[in-house]
Design an enzyme around this catalytic site. Structure first.
Site, PDB file in Angstrom:
ATOM      1  N   ASP A 222       0.913  -1.133  -0.080  1.00  0.00           N
ATOM      2  CA  ASP A 222      -0.010  -0.099   0.009  1.00  0.00           C
ATOM      3  C   ASP A 222       0.821   1.260  -0.187  1.00  0.00           C
ATOM      4  O   ASP A 222       2.201   1.252   0.260  1.00  0.00           O
ATOM      5  CB  ASP A 222      -1.100  -0.069   1.126  1.00  0.00           C
TER       6      ASP A 222
ATOM      7  N   HIS B  89       3.944  -2.050   3.063  1.00  0.00           N
ATOM      8  CA  HIS B  89       4.040  -0.583   2.390  1.00  0.00           C
ATOM      9  C   HIS B  89       5.350  -0.481   1.718  1.00  0.00           C
ATOM     10  O   HIS B  89       6.318  -0.534   2.468  1.00  0.00           O
ATOM     11  CB  HIS B  89       3.752   0.322   3.651  1.00  0.00           C
TER      12      HIS B  89
HETATM   13 ZN    ZN Z   1      -2.568   3.157   3.333  1.00  0.00          ZN
END
Ligand code: ZN
Length: 457
Positions: free
Chosen positions: A43, A184
């Site tokens: 993400d 991430h």
């Molecule tokens: Zn996020």
């Protein structure tokens, strides 16, 4: 051999030519194989560590799913294209990392649409799954999403720890078959942890897949607005549809490819082009955009002109006016050869399926003035004839009656199976042979095609 095809009817010609190119062997995939599947998801990127991550994934032949932020994506268009090219799934994490539950319907839609437009420029599977920021959704978000909502089942809290060992251990202690792992790619520690985890889980027999592939292999058909956290094995555990690099082809051996004469025809006459790496990629699937361009260029090469009167008024949401495809797509739509999905979407980056190919073959020949009758009482005998889309039935009937398309060894037509670039080049060459004399009798090309009886498709 000049004008060898002049006296042969289009139907006969096409029948001889296409008979061998489209039989398809069904992939052997058990209903409940012994696969352990994991989807890695990233993400908030792309960011400055993303290309390093892509290098590591490529080294390991591992596809992942990237839920990118529109606000970051616009700075990295080449990275998005690279993701698609290397087999990753491109997906949306909204434009500005908004908490969607606090927005109105129009606010939610603008977060999603602005990102979708950036993703569409890079291609990929145009469904563009959505991961709502903070995992936060409600009924309004679900109804506005227009795509499946993908959450996660393993969260190592990499944003909090920012420590490769901790993040690696957090994943390894929690992970199970069917999990969707949240990471991430804006932290180098997360990138390193992801690569560690891949090596460790591969050693334990896990296979990494994109989220869409994870769902498919567990027999789940995701719905727009549906929410998915993982995909456990509940009795359906399919094998890979297309192995990671099955479509790769050694370009130095192109001249020994079964479709080389057709590939040469397509390249030499500008009907198809090499990609930016100089590769033709014969075994990759052709996109609808590339096939539309090929048909339009073939038509021009055959002496026609793209001058349908209503072309100017045609618009598709996924084809920009400045796109190199715009005129070709407009012409295929105006001529009725490829009309799009009927909802303002052409599906320019979607793959061309067998049933789409069948209807395009029929419509192209008809547009060129060739006879395409197959008899009103002709019946399709495929086991899966009922799964052929209604709009494609006439094309499949035509191609089947003429012997252009055949089923697989099990008697299935497999209408949703994709078409490779080599098959498309072969079709283009044979359409030319079938239609050229009708279109421009005085300008038939002096070509001498070679026929292969048993093409291994
Ligand atoms: Zn996020």
């Amino acid at each position: 051999m000049k004008k060898i095809f002049k006296k042969i009817t289009a139907l006969f010609c096409a029948a001889v030519m296409l008979a061998a190119i489209l039989p398809y062997s069904a992939l052997a995939a058990g209903k409940n194989g012994n696969y352990k599947l994991i989807a890695l998801t990233f993400d908030d990127g792309p960011g400055r560590y993303t290309s390093q991550l892509l290098d590591g994934l490529k080294e390991r032949n591992v596809p992942a799913t990237f839920f990118v932020l529109g606000s970051n994506a616009k700075s990295y268009p080449d990275l998005l294209k690279r993701m698609v090219k290397e087999g990753h799934q491109l997906a949306s994490h909204t434009y500005s990392h908004a908490q969607l539950t606090t927005l109105s319907s129009s606010g939610i839609k603008s977060e999603i649409n602005n990102t979708r437009n950036l993703l569409a420029a890079a291609g990929g599977d145009q469904t563009y799954y959505i991961r709502p920021p903070y995992g936060s959704y409600n009924s309004t978000v679900k109804s506005c999403a227009g795509a499946p909502l993908i959450l996660w089942s393993v969260d190592p809290e990499d944003w909090k720890y920012r420590n490769t060992t901790t993040v690696t251990n957090n994943i390894m202690n929690a992970v199970q078959d069917g999990d969707i792992i949240l990471l991430h790619d804006i932290y180098s520690t997360s990138v390193n942890a992801a690569l560690n985890v891949i090596d460790k889980l591969k050693a334990k027999g896990y296979e990494f897949v994109t989220v869409s592939e994870l769902l498919r292999r567990r027999g789940i058909t995701p719905e727009n607005g549906g929410v998915y956290y993982r995909a456990k094995n509940n009795g359906i555990n399919l094998g890979p549809k297309v192995p990671w690099d099955e479509t790769a082809y050694d370009e130095s051996k192109l001249s020994s490819h079964w479709a080389y004469s057709a590939i040469s025809f397509a390249l030499d006459n500008g009907i198809m082009t090499r990609n930016s790496d100089g590769a033709f990629a014969p075994n990759k699937y052709i996109t609808r955009g590339d096939f539309a361009a090929a048909l339009a260029k073939l038509y021009i090469y055959s002496g026609g002109a793209l001058n349908e009167p209503e072309m100017e008024s045609i618009k598709f949401k996924d084809v920009s006016e400045t796109s190199a495809y715009a005129d070709y797509v407009k012409w295929t739509a105006a001529s009725g050869i490829m009309a799009g999905y009927g909802n303002g979407i052409f599906g320019i980056n979607d793959f061309l399926t067998r049933e789409q190919m069948a209807i395009c073959v029929e419509r192209y020949l008809k547009y060129c003035g060739c006879e395409t009758d197959y008899g009103a009482d002709f019946t399709l005998k495929y086991n899966d004839a009922s799964s052929i889309a209604s709009w494609a039935v006439s094309g499949v009937k035509y191609c089947s009656a003429a012997g252009l398309l055949k089923g697989d060894n099990d008697g299935n037509f497999t209408p949703k199976k994709n078409t490779t670039r080599a098959q498309a080049a072969t079709t283009a060459m044979r359409l030319f042979e079938s239609s050229a004399d009708i279109m421009s009798p005085s300008e038939s090309e002096d070509i001498e095609p070679t026929y292969t009886e048993d093409i291994p498709v």
